[in-house]
Design an enzyme around this catalytic site. Structure first.
Site, PDB file in Angstrom:
ATOM      1  N   GLU A  76     -24.448  -6.360 -21.989  1.00 57.29           N
ATOM      2  CA  GLU A  76     -24.745  -6.914 -23.306  1.00 57.29           C
ATOM      3  C   GLU A  76     -23.421  -7.189 -24.017  1.00 57.29           C
ATOM      4  O   GLU A  76     -22.565  -6.301 -24.067  1.00 57.29           O
ATOM      5  CB  GLU A  76     -25.568  -5.922 -24.130  1.00 57.29           C
ATOM      6  N   ARG A 121     -26.019   7.300 -13.992  1.00 56.29           N
ATOM      7  CA  ARG A 121     -24.886   6.752 -14.722  1.00 56.29           C
ATOM      8  C   ARG A 121     -23.677   7.664 -14.558  1.00 56.29           C
ATOM      9  O   ARG A 121     -23.797   8.829 -14.185  1.00 56.29           O
ATOM     10  CB  ARG A 121     -25.224   6.614 -16.207  1.00 56.29           C
ATOM     11  N   LYS A 165     -21.606   3.601 -26.816  1.00 54.54           N
ATOM     12  CA  LYS A 165     -21.022   2.526 -27.618  1.00 54.54           C
ATOM     13  C   LYS A 165     -21.001   2.892 -29.096  1.00 54.54           C
ATOM     14  O   LYS A 165     -20.079   2.539 -29.822  1.00 54.54           O
ATOM     15  CB  LYS A 165     -21.806   1.225 -27.413  1.00 54.54           C
TER      16      LYS A 165
END
Length: 821
Positions: A48, A294, A304
């Site tokens: 993204e 992850r 983020k």
């Protein structure tokens, strides 16, 4: 033609996960897919564009561009990877992020088959949404965000009631289906078109998929497919005022781009059902979905949200601050793409959640830089050394190897003079036998030249060292214990050196108190270091090994007047750990204090947590979540959503901290605690401050009262149900918890005697209403047991002392947790 329609995958079992009936392609769909791909196997990397890529994205790139194909056995010529911007949130995206991500992918060395944007498919996505409406699988809803969220919570409660075997009349009776769910197709088509034309305000309408509100999977609760946003898009401009969501687009774009394997991280595993539901409803080709764990690195946060706050608050210089785990930050710190890619290859991919030690990344850097970084000398904290038996104008050129391990390596020219500078750590006024540096009356070797012998220490009026006078050992009679680096007064160049430590103190960063866990020494700037001027004027990005110091890289802040170096990594893992150990005691205390702070937060009712912030908020909802700022203006929905997340975290923390009633009667006042005459020296960790003892015991259970309860339950629940206890065997259970050390010799260690009594006591308090009298009885039984079984190694008096210490620990624990926290 038949060969073109065959897949080149030779090991399909390599990437298999939970299968679903809806994930199966019809023979016709899969045949058409193979024809379009012509035998190629395609993955995709879909970031993204709402932030900068970090080291976790490096792992994802490695998986999608390389490792997945290796696991599947796909030949090199048949591999394709699309680089797709998942750009469906225009208010959070920008051209800066788009360009940054492209730069990072290129720098990492990956060459995508094709670069695409989800926004390139907006026309097609809109048409498919219309088709979904026509098939009765989507509807325009006018519920607000909070109303939708509330209906989903009711749906969850209904599922819970059903699992508990309750009947329909015992289910929550509040409505949980949208009142707009059964609109006609014609109405939904009209209102969806009105949404596209901008006839509704933001939040006044959305398109929801008609899924299954009675499902056990909350990702089936009529997810939103389109929402209204009067915001220009950074890639396609202001053509649209409605934007599709991730849940609607991701699967469709994977299908339209003929992705063979849609690879993502495990937190998306619960979306597998909704992913295939959309494709099934629209009769589209279904890619295979595979989830992997992850990347979790010690001392690092990859959120983020957290990274953005560090940048916006000014804590960091920017997204490329060398302390940041972003690719740009790591690049500026001196990591190369090869280091990052080799690191990702070395840790591999698994579906099991693991915590990777940051040392593994550092070791990757050391391995490469040891072979590629030329050696030079730099002094971080200079002390002037005057060699009195050399002429003042003495100048000697010395040939020094750039790579000492390589006999054919080129050399650099270093200058030796009567004045040189050594590092402050290489001199002590009062050194002991374990110190190898220069001391009064001692000697010290200077690399590549002579040893020097101490003669005189010159200090200023303020007590600071001005210079150290020595003599060169020209006759080579001395035997120095160490040969250190130095910089000549004739060949010195002032520079700035930035040393870097872990960004966060604990290995695992707390999601609630993460800002309190930032390492205040994550960056140490030395503004007046000296480096040998033989390096000239190197360009930004040039690496060096500063002898005995570590590996450094030239920073872009360098100017023609002053070089700036960033430390990439220390010389060895052992050196790194030694530096950390110098402050380990204070760090342990810091961590214990953080546990104490967490205990304090446990006492804060989430309904009250924001109400004291009158300078920020003026109105709150029924849960105490702010809805209006201090001036009375409504808060943005995104802001309320973030506050709600904080509220939910505090709610969980508050529920963790609920103290059992039978604890509260154990410690009445501070006087009764003091009468125990208990000292910190009796503690398992003798140097712990008294006021931190309670937090230390709580930390045994991973930071919370509920954690202590869980740990003790695991250890003793099979042994303490009967008060006569089977002390012979319960110690085996304790060893599994990991709360004690030296399991094999545990009976002969006073720490274990104390720990056992603590565990027994806490267990009694949690399992029943046993009070201090019962605790005393059980402790006495335990003492008798130790005395009778281990009297050879432990005297009765010693065991008595240990158990008295245990009682003190317990009382201090309860007092400080209940009365101080």
């Amino acid at each position: 033609m038949a060969e073109e329609m065959e897949s080149s995958i030779t090991n399909e079992e390599a990437l298999t996960a939970r299968n679903l009936p809806s994930a199966q392609n019809t023979p016709e769909l899969y045949k058409a897919h193979l024809q379009r791909c012509k035998g190629k196997v395609r993955t995709r990397f879909p970031p993204e564009p709402n932030g900068f890529l970090h080291v976790g994205h490096a792992k994802s790139m490695n998986m999608n561009f390389q490792m997945a194909f290796e696991k599947l056995g796909v030949p090199g010529n048949d591999r394709e990877c699309y680089f797709r911007y998942d750009d469906t949130n225009p208010e959070k995206e920008s051209q800066e992020y788009i360009k940054s991500i492209a730069d990072d992918v290129e720098w990492m060395g990956w060459k995508p088959t094709k670069v695409t944007f989800t926004s390139d498919y907006f026309d097609k996505l809109y048409d498919l949404a219309v088709e979904m409406i026509k098939r009765g699988k989507a509807y325009v809803c006018h519920q607000t965000g909070p109303e939708i969220e509330k209906s989903r919570e009711i749906a969850k409660l209904r599922v819970k009631a059903r699992k508990e075997g309750k009947t329909e009349d015992q289910f929550p009776q509040e409505p949980y289906l949208s009142p707009y769910r059964n609109r006609s197709v014609e109405e939904n088509l009209k209102y969806f078109e009105d949404m596209r034309k901008g006839k509704f305000d933001e939040g006044a309408a959305c398109l929801r998929m008609k899924m299954d509100m009675d499902s056990e999977n909350y990702n089936f609760y009529d997810l939103v497919a389109y929402r209204i946003k009067f915001c220009p898009h950074p890639h396609i401009g202001d053509r649209w005022c409605i934007y599709p969501t991730y849940d609607y687009t991701h699967c469709i774009i994977d299908s339209l781009e003929d992705i063979e394997y849609s690879i993502c991280t495990l937190e998306f595993e619960t979306r597998r059902e909704s992913y295939y539901w959309v494709l099934d409803v629209l009769d589209l080709y279904r890619p295979k979905v595979y989830e992997f764990a992850r990347l979790n690195l010690t001392h690092v946060a990859l959120s983020k949200r957290k990274l953005l706050k560090l940048v916006v608050s000014g804590y960091m210089r920017g997204w490329d601050d060398p302390r940041m785990p972003t690719i740009k930050g790591l690049r500026r710190r001196g990591y190369t793409s090869k280091m990052l890619n080799d690191f990702c290859q070395s840790i591999g991919v698994t579906r099991n959640k693991t915590l990777i030690q940051y040392d593994r990344l550092q070791n990757q850097a050391r391995a490469e830089l040891n072979l590629s970084a030329p050696r030079t000398m730099a002094v971080l904290n200079p002390i002037k050394l005057v060699i009195t038996n050399l002429p003042a104008n003495h100048k000697e050129t010395i040939s020094v190897p750039l790579f000492p391990f390589d006999k054919e390596s080129k050399n650099r020219e270093a200058v030796f003079s009567s004045i040189v500078y050594i590092d402050a750590k290489d001199f002590r006024e009062n050194g002991d036998s374990n110190y190898f540096g220069l001391t009064p009356g001692g000697c010290l070797g200077l690399r590549y030249t002579n040893a020097v012998i101490f003669k005189e220490l010159i200090k200023g009026d303020d007590g600071q060292i001005i210079e150290i006078r020595v003599e060169a050992d020209v006759e080579k009679k001395s035997s120095p214990k160490a040969w250190v680096h130095w910089v000549s007064d004739l060949n010195k160049k002032e520079c700035e050196i930035r040393l870097y430590n872990h960004l966060f103190v604990p290995e695992v960063v707390d999601d609630v108190n993460w800002e309190d866990q930032l390492n205040p020494n994550s960056e140490v700037v030395i503004s007046k270091a000296l480096v040998d001027s033989s390096i000239g004027s190197p360009a930004a990005g040039q690496h060096y090994q500063f002898e005995r110091e570590g590996y450094f890289v030239v920073d872009r802040d360098s100017t023609s007047n002053k070089l700036v170096f960033n430390q990439t990594v220390s010389l060895s893992e052992a050196v790194s750990k030694k530096k950390e150990s110098d402050s380990s005691n204070s760090r342990k205390l810091d961590m214990i204090k953080q546990v104490a702070e967490k205990q304090k937060k446990m006492s804060i009712d989430p309904k009250e947590m924001f109400k004291s912030e009158t300078d920020k908020y003026s109105q709150f909802d029924e849960d105490g979540v702010p809805t209006h700022d201090a001036e009375g203006a409504p808060l943005a929905k995104s802001g309320i959503k973030k506050l709600r997340k904080e509220w939910e975290k505090q709610k969980r923390l508050f529920e963790q901290g609920t103290v059992p009633e039978n604890w509260k009667n154990l410690v009445k006042d501070e006087k009764s605690v003091n009468e125990l005459n208990f000292t910190p020296q009796m503690m398992v960790q003798p140097d712990t401050e008294p006021e931190l003892l309670g937090s230390h015991i709580i930390s045994l259970g991973e930071g919370s009262i509920s954690g202590v309860k869980s740990s003790i339950t695991k250890a003793l629940n099979h042994r303490i149900k009967e008060i006569d206890a089977r002390f012979t065997d319960f110690t085996t259970d304790i060893s599994y918890v990991g709360l004690t050390n030296g399991v094999k010799n545990r009976f002969y260690n006073r720490d274990h005697v104390q720990t056992d009594s603590i565990l027994v006591y806490f267990n009694l308090q949690f399992h029943g209403n046993a009070g201090p009298e019962k605790m005393t009885e059980i402790l006495q039984e335990l003492k008798d047991y130790y005395i009778s079984h281990y009297k050879v190694r432990n005297s009765k008096n010693a065991i008595e002392r240990h158990f008295k210490a245990s009682e003190g620990i317990l009382q201090y624990t309860l007092y400080f947790v209940l009365n101080k926290a």
